[in-house]
Design a protein around this motif. Structure first.
Motif, PDB file in Angstrom:
ATOM      1  N   VAL A   3       0.856  -1.178   0.000  1.00  0.00           N
ATOM      2  CA  VAL A   3       0.000   0.000   0.000  1.00  0.00           C
ATOM      3  C   VAL A   3       0.896   1.234   0.000  1.00  0.00           C
ATOM      4  O   VAL A   3       0.798   2.088  -0.863  1.00  0.00           O
ATOM      5  N   LYS A   4       1.789   1.327   0.983  1.00  0.00           N
ATOM      6  CA  LYS A   4       2.771   2.407   1.100  1.00  0.00           C
ATOM      7  C   LYS A   4       4.050   1.812   1.667  1.00  0.00           C
ATOM      8  O   LYS A   4       4.036   0.751   2.288  1.00  0.00           O
ATOM      9  N   ILE A  45       7.960  11.772  10.875  1.00  0.00           N
ATOM     10  CA  ILE A  45       6.511  11.616  10.837  1.00  0.00           C
ATOM     11  C   ILE A  45       6.101  11.671   9.369  1.00  0.00           C
ATOM     12  O   ILE A  45       6.426  12.631   8.660  1.00  0.00           O
ATOM     13  N   TYR A  46       5.411  10.635   8.907  1.00  0.00           N
ATOM     14  CA  TYR A  46       4.977  10.536   7.516  1.00  0.00           C
ATOM     15  C   TYR A  46       3.464  10.687   7.414  1.00  0.00           C
ATOM     16  O   TYR A  46       2.725  10.157   8.240  1.00  0.00           O
ATOM     17  N   ASP A  47       3.022  11.393   6.390  1.00  0.00           N
ATOM     18  CA  ASP A  47       1.603  11.549   6.086  1.00  0.00           C
ATOM     19  C   ASP A  47       1.195  10.365   5.204  1.00  0.00           C
ATOM     20  O   ASP A  47       1.719  10.187   4.115  1.00  0.00           O
ATOM     21  N   VAL A  48       0.274   9.535   5.691  1.00  0.00           N
ATOM     22  CA  VAL A  48      -0.169   8.356   4.949  1.00  0.00           C
ATOM     23  C   VAL A  48      -1.429   8.734   4.165  1.00  0.00           C
ATOM     24  O   VAL A  48      -2.538   8.609   4.651  1.00  0.00           O
ATOM     25  N   ASN A  49      -1.232   9.220   2.966  1.00  0.00           N
ATOM     26  CA  ASN A  49      -2.348   9.649   2.125  1.00  0.00           C
ATOM     27  C   ASN A  49      -2.693   8.510   1.172  1.00  0.00           C
ATOM     28  O   ASN A  49      -2.048   8.332   0.138  1.00  0.00           O
ATOM     29  N   ASP A  53      -1.610   8.350  -5.476  1.00  0.00           N
ATOM     30  CA  ASP A  53      -1.057   7.217  -6.217  1.00  0.00           C
ATOM     31  C   ASP A  53       0.373   6.928  -5.789  1.00  0.00           C
ATOM     32  O   ASP A  53       1.094   7.802  -5.316  1.00  0.00           O
ATOM     33  N   GLY A  54       0.795   5.699  -5.961  1.00  0.00           N
ATOM     34  CA  GLY A  54       2.163   5.298  -5.658  1.00  0.00           C
ATOM     35  C   GLY A  54       2.305   4.782  -4.241  1.00  0.00           C
ATOM     36  O   GLY A  54       1.386   4.858  -3.431  1.00  0.00           O
TER      37      GLY A  54
END
Length: 86
Positions: A3-4, A45-49, A53-54
């Motif tokens: 997913v990410k 800290i990562y933004d999980v959007n 896409d990608g």
């Protein structure tokens, strides 16, 4: 299925479900070395959007730290708590 993903040797914690948007905290893992033998340490800290896409994630914040992380836990009001000393 991916997913990410992030390219890091890190301990991670997902933000609590009450926080929107979704974030992922990643602290440089203690007692581990990456392929470059880098000895620095950060809390990222990562933004999980998931609508984007990608598989990459946008880094929302990065803080250099003195120590590496054994574990990371999200606390009250969205704060990140960690155990860096053993």
């Amino acid at each position: 299925m991916k997913v990410k993903e992030i390219e890091a040797t890190a301990n991670v914690a997902w933000s609590p479900s009450a926080i929107s948007p979704i974030y992922l905290a990643a602290g440089t893992a203690a007692q581990q070395l990456d392929a470059t033998f880098n000895t620095s340490s950060t809390l990222d800290i990562y933004d999980v959007n998931l609508a984007e896409d990608g598989t990459s994630m946008k880094k929302a914040a990065s803080i250099p730290t003195e120590n590496r992380f054994h574990k990371i836990v999200w606390g009250q009001a969205g704060t990140v708590n960690s155990d860096t000393n053993r």
